[in-house]
Design a protein around this motif. Structure first.
Motif, mmCIF file in Angstrom:
data_model
loop_
_atom_site.group_PDB
_atom_site.id
_atom_site.type_symbol
_atom_site.label_atom_id
_atom_site.label_comp_id
_atom_site.label_asym_id
_atom_site.label_seq_id
_atom_site.Cartn_x
_atom_site.Cartn_y
_atom_site.Cartn_z
ATOM 1 N N ALA A 38 0.824 -1.813 0.525
ATOM 2 C CA ALA A 38 -0.237 -0.430 0.086
ATOM 3 C C ALA A 38 1.185 1.114 0.187
ATOM 4 O O ALA A 38 0.336 2.646 -0.625
ATOM 5 C CB ALA A 38 -1.214 0.016 1.106
ATOM 6 N N TYR A 39 2.281 0.873 0.563
ATOM 7 C CA TYR A 39 3.047 2.579 0.196
ATOM 8 C C TYR A 39 3.682 2.115 -1.395
ATOM 9 O O TYR A 39 4.533 3.573 -1.163
ATOM 10 C CB TYR A 39 4.289 2.040 1.341
ATOM 11 N N THR A 40 3.799 1.683 -1.702
ATOM 12 C CA THR A 40 4.231 1.675 -3.117
ATOM 13 C C THR A 40 2.909 1.865 -4.300
ATOM 14 O O THR A 40 3.918 1.581 -5.999
ATOM 15 C CB THR A 40 5.622 0.713 -3.038
ATOM 16 N N ASP A 41 2.573 0.198 -4.057
ATOM 17 C CA ASP A 41 1.274 0.605 -5.482
ATOM 18 C C ASP A 41 0.589 1.083 -4.808
ATOM 19 O O ASP A 41 -0.623 0.259 -4.409
ATOM 20 C CB ASP A 41 1.292 -1.455 -4.943
ATOM 21 N N PRO A 42 0.187 1.786 -5.972
ATOM 22 C CA PRO A 42 -1.333 2.108 -6.270
ATOM 23 C C PRO A 42 -2.524 1.418 -6.139
ATOM 24 O O PRO A 42 -3.874 0.988 -5.879
ATOM 25 C CB PRO A 42 -1.576 3.301 -7.440
ATOM 26 N N ASP A 43 -2.131 0.457 -6.834
ATOM 27 C CA ASP A 43 -2.915 -0.732 -6.974
ATOM 28 C C ASP A 43 -3.248 -1.271 -5.516
ATOM 29 O O ASP A 43 -4.562 -1.449 -5.647
ATOM 30 C CB ASP A 43 -3.079 -1.584 -8.454
ATOM 31 N N ALA A 44 -2.334 -1.344 -5.009
ATOM 32 C CA ALA A 44 -2.909 -2.221 -3.817
ATOM 33 C C ALA A 44 -3.576 -0.868 -3.002
ATOM 34 O O ALA A 44 -3.793 -1.155 -1.890
ATOM 35 C CB ALA A 44 -1.207 -2.489 -3.008
ATOM 36 N N ALA A 45 -3.285 0.057 -2.706
ATOM 37 C CA ALA A 45 -3.807 1.179 -2.210
ATOM 38 C C ALA A 45 -5.507 0.966 -2.061
ATOM 39 O O ALA A 45 -6.062 0.974 -1.409
ATOM 40 C CB ALA A 45 -2.398 2.511 -2.226
ATOM 41 N N LYS A 46 -5.140 0.818 -3.473
ATOM 42 C CA LYS A 46 -6.215 1.579 -4.133
ATOM 43 C C LYS A 46 -7.960 -0.078 -3.322
ATOM 44 O O LYS A 46 -9.325 -0.150 -3.076
ATOM 45 C CB LYS A 46 -6.900 1.428 -5.590
ATOM 46 N N ALA A 47 -7.146 -1.674 -3.866
ATOM 47 C CA ALA A 47 -7.898 -2.631 -2.960
ATOM 48 C C ALA A 47 -8.492 -1.882 -1.739
ATOM 49 O O ALA A 47 -9.463 -2.987 -1.165
ATOM 50 C CB ALA A 47 -7.397 -3.445 -2.955
ATOM 51 N N LEU A 48 -7.745 -1.481 -0.878
ATOM 52 C CA LEU A 48 -7.859 -1.215 0.207
ATOM 53 C C LEU A 48 -8.751 0.073 0.979
ATOM 54 O O LEU A 48 -8.785 0.494 1.759
ATOM 55 C CB LEU A 48 -6.199 -0.977 0.953
ATOM 56 N N GLY A 49 -9.210 0.585 -0.597
ATOM 57 C CA GLY A 49 -9.750 1.724 -0.013
ATOM 58 C C GLY A 49 -9.222 3.411 0.097
ATOM 59 O O GLY A 49 -10.367 3.828 0.096
#
Length: 170
Positions: free
Chosen positions: A38-49
């Motif tokens: 979530a600190y480096t990947d926008p898609d991972a962060a978006k998956a967390l809302g």
């Protein structure tokens, strides 16, 4: 010389906006060894809302400590920064810091006390985004060590003889 207690409650003006960038977040996460995607990947962060990458919780220190510089450099306060060590840090979040945030910090002196000749300064930094939304409050404790001629055992804090493990060789 003890710091002036009348400074407790003093507010300092908001800092200029600090724009949080993805690269700064990535560099910080890498520096502290936190591989949370979530600190480096926008898609991972978006998956967390989240709308974009978020910063590790301690990232806020980079801007709140810089803002505390207004306090530290206040000539009326009389803090000898050459004797200062970082004593403690804590955070209370309303939401994570995100890439794209434009953050300002308002610093307030929350407390001043003297112990064993050392001055202890508590500074609160209120962090808001460009819309005025509260993001995080950070509390920083700074300790201005007493001068050696002030009768304190500063050798204990700086690796001097008190830390050598006693008398005799090893």
């Amino acid at each position: 010389m003890a710091l002036d207690q009348s400074f407790v409650g003093r507010n300092y003006p908001p800092t200029a906006p600090y724009e949080v960038g993805r690269e700064k977040i990535r560099e910080f996460a890498e520096a502290i060894g936190d591989g949370n995607p979530a600190y480096t990947d926008p898609d991972a962060a978006k998956a967390l809302g989240h709308p974009d990458v978020i910063a590790p919780p301690t990232f806020a220190f980079t801007i709140t400590y810089k803002a505390a510089g207004q306090v530290i450099q206040d000539p009326e306060l009389g803090l000898d920064y050459s004797r200062v060590v970082h004593g403690d840090q804590r955070f209370a979040y309303t939401r994570p810091v995100r890439a794209g945030d434009r953050l300002t910090v308002t610093s307030t002196i929350e407390g001043i006390k003297s112990m064993a000749g050392n001055d202890i300064l508590d500074v609160r930094g209120e962090v808001h985004d460009e819309t005025g939304e509260h993001v995080v409050t950070a509390w920083t404790k700074l300790v201005a060590r007493a001068a050696e001629d002030g009768g304190t055992a500063s050798g204990q804090a700086d690796g001097g003889p008190a830390d050598s493990g006693g008398k005799g060789g090893v």
